[in-house]
Design a protein around this motif. Sequence first.
Motif, PDB file in Angstrom:
ATOM      1  N   THR A  91     -20.828  -8.904  -9.964  1.00 43.35           N
ATOM      2  CA  THR A  91     -21.955  -8.683  -9.056  1.00 43.35           C
ATOM      3  C   THR A  91     -21.782  -9.472  -7.764  1.00 43.35           C
ATOM      4  OG1 THR A  91     -23.475  -8.248 -10.889  1.00 43.35           O
ATOM      5  CG2 THR A  91     -24.450  -8.921  -8.793  1.00 43.35           C
ATOM      6  N   PRO A 219     -29.589  -4.898 -18.223  1.00 42.92           N
ATOM      7  CA  PRO A 219     -30.026  -3.556 -17.799  1.00 42.92           C
ATOM      8  C   PRO A 219     -30.335  -3.475 -16.305  1.00 42.92           C
ATOM      9  CG  PRO A 219     -31.108  -4.172 -19.854  1.00 42.92           C
ATOM     10  CD  PRO A 219     -30.411  -5.392 -19.350  1.00 42.92           C
ATOM     11  N   ILE A 220     -30.846  -4.575 -15.724  1.00 47.45           N
ATOM     12  CA  ILE A 220     -31.131  -4.568 -14.282  1.00 47.45           C
ATOM     13  C   ILE A 220     -29.845  -4.395 -13.494  1.00 47.45           C
ATOM     14  CG2 ILE A 220     -32.012  -5.934 -12.353  1.00 47.45           C
ATOM     15  CD1 ILE A 220     -33.974  -7.227 -14.288  1.00 47.45           C
ATOM     16  N   ILE A 222     -27.095  -3.070 -14.559  1.00 45.72           N
ATOM     17  CA  ILE A 222     -26.542  -1.739 -14.826  1.00 45.72           C
ATOM     18  C   ILE A 222     -27.271  -0.681 -14.001  1.00 45.72           C
ATOM     19  CG2 ILE A 222     -26.258   0.034 -16.597  1.00 45.72           C
ATOM     20  CD1 ILE A 222     -25.874  -2.251 -18.629  1.00 45.72           C
ATOM     21  N   VAL A 223     -28.602  -0.763 -13.978  1.00 43.48           N
ATOM     22  CA  VAL A 223     -29.395   0.217 -13.216  1.00 43.48           C
ATOM     23  C   VAL A 223     -29.087   0.119 -11.725  1.00 43.48           C
ATOM     24  CG1 VAL A 223     -31.745   0.837 -12.520  1.00 43.48           C
ATOM     25  CG2 VAL A 223     -31.242   0.365 -14.926  1.00 43.48           C
ATOM     26  N   LEU A 224     -28.879  -1.105 -11.239  1.00 44.98           N
ATOM     27  CA  LEU A 224     -28.597  -1.301  -9.811  1.00 44.98           C
ATOM     28  C   LEU A 224     -27.112  -1.200  -9.492  1.00 44.98           C
ATOM     29  CD1 LEU A 224     -30.999  -4.292  -8.994  1.00 44.98           C
ATOM     30  CD2 LEU A 224     -31.347  -1.861  -8.521  1.00 44.98           C
ATOM     31  N   GLY A 225     -26.313  -0.742 -10.457  1.00 40.41           N
ATOM     32  CA  GLY A 225     -24.871  -0.654 -10.242  1.00 40.41           C
ATOM     33  C   GLY A 225     -24.486   0.252  -9.090  1.00 40.41           C
ATOM     34  N   LYS A 226     -25.190   1.365  -8.934  1.00 40.90           N
ATOM     35  CA  LYS A 226     -24.885   2.289  -7.834  1.00 40.90           C
ATOM     36  C   LYS A 226     -25.205   1.650  -6.484  1.00 40.90           C
ATOM     37  CE  LYS A 226     -25.777   6.994  -6.205  1.00 40.90           C
ATOM     38  NZ  LYS A 226     -26.510   8.272  -6.466  1.00 40.90           N
ATOM     39  N   GLN A 227     -26.385   0.998  -6.399  1.00 42.39           N
ATOM     40  CA  GLN A 227     -26.744   0.317  -5.152  1.00 42.39           C
ATOM     41  C   GLN A 227     -25.782  -0.829  -4.859  1.00 42.39           C
ATOM     42  OE1 GLN A 227     -28.791   1.431  -7.435  1.00 42.39           O
ATOM     43  NE2 GLN A 227     -30.844   1.868  -6.664  1.00 42.39           N
ATOM     44  N   SER A 255     -30.839 -11.861 -11.304  1.00 46.66           N
ATOM     45  CA  SER A 255     -30.313 -11.419 -12.604  1.00 46.66           C
ATOM     46  C   SER A 255     -28.975 -12.080 -12.907  1.00 46.66           C
ATOM     47  CB  SER A 255     -30.161  -9.894 -12.616  1.00 46.66           C
ATOM     48  OG  SER A 255     -31.398  -9.251 -12.397  1.00 46.66           O
ATOM     49  N   SER A 290     -19.107   2.897 -11.013  1.00 53.92           N
ATOM     50  CA  SER A 290     -19.690   1.574 -11.184  1.00 53.92           C
ATOM     51  C   SER A 290     -18.799   0.711 -12.069  1.00 53.92           C
ATOM     52  CB  SER A 290     -21.085   1.687 -11.804  1.00 53.92           C
ATOM     53  OG  SER A 290     -21.611   0.402 -12.083  1.00 53.92           O
TER      54      SER A 290
END
Length: 345
Positions: A91, A219-220, A222-227, A255, A290
């Motif tokens: 990240t 999960p945060i 992972i969900v924000l992986g595209k951004q 996170s 991602s």
Amino acid sequence: MKTQTIDYIITGRRQRKRRWFTITGTLAALAFLLMWAMLLLGNTIYPVQDVLRVLMGEQVSGASFAVGTLRLPRMLAGVLAGFAFGMAGNTFQTMLRNPLANPNVIGITSGSSAAAVFCIIVLQADNTVVSIAAMIGGLVTVLCLYFFSLSKGKSFSIGRVILVGIGIQAMLNATVSYLLLIGDEQDIPAALRWLSGSLNGIQMDEITPLLVIVLIFAPILIVLGKQLSILELGEQSATTLGVRTNQVRVALILSAVGMIALSTATTGPIAFVAFLSGPIAKRLVGAGMSNVIPSGLVGINLVLASDLIGQFAFDVRYPVGIITGIIGAPYLIYLLIRMNRKGDL
């Protein structure tokens, strides 16, 4: 011609997806095998059926203590910490667009370690207080890093972040050395365990907070992986593509720091796992997908494999952090030389 171009794009995307699923599945399978190796191997090698009985809650003479009390917490700590270090390191490297911008190099791990060592040696606090202090230490380090990285014009420089982070890390390491010098003899071994990065002596009650943190923050990420991938394109490009850069960065940093801090509080700063996981996963997966989950899986494999090597490959048993340090140090030197030649430093 237009149809051919669209077909070419669709085909390329399918190939990248297929490669992502293949690599991710392979990394998960390898991690599963290493998890079983952690449970089966030791002074006594137990058969699979005995290990399964212990995991199901049955009492098996000898195996219940060795597997349930010693090996299972060690394996779970390695899995959770490796996953957290891998995801958090990737990240920071992706968000700051620099492979050197990982928690080990820019001082975040050192901040958590300094806070933990202070609680152990000065306050003689329990594990709960140490864990909370480690998280606060990581967050304070991030705030200091951001504040001191701003120039007079309030611009944000990635290179300045890395240089300031290296300075903060040196200061915090000096603080840790001072605390070790003034500490009581009975507190020094516990403090050294944090600093070496070790899975030795992990208890099941230490696993629960780490599991909760990973279940909340992973999960945060992972969900924000595209951004996160879009942020790698730069501030202007990300804003143009509709990414709320400030909000996304805050969520990613909180996170990642939360996972890094509590992992450090549980296992100590396992060297170079956060540094190596992202580049290895990126090389395996390739561009266009991602990198978050593969980085976490690479982190698991690095920690478990290194711990097995440290336990069984030498006459003397070494902590996992020693082995990962041996692996990561040459790569860091190579990366510095390559970036210097390219003019990125």
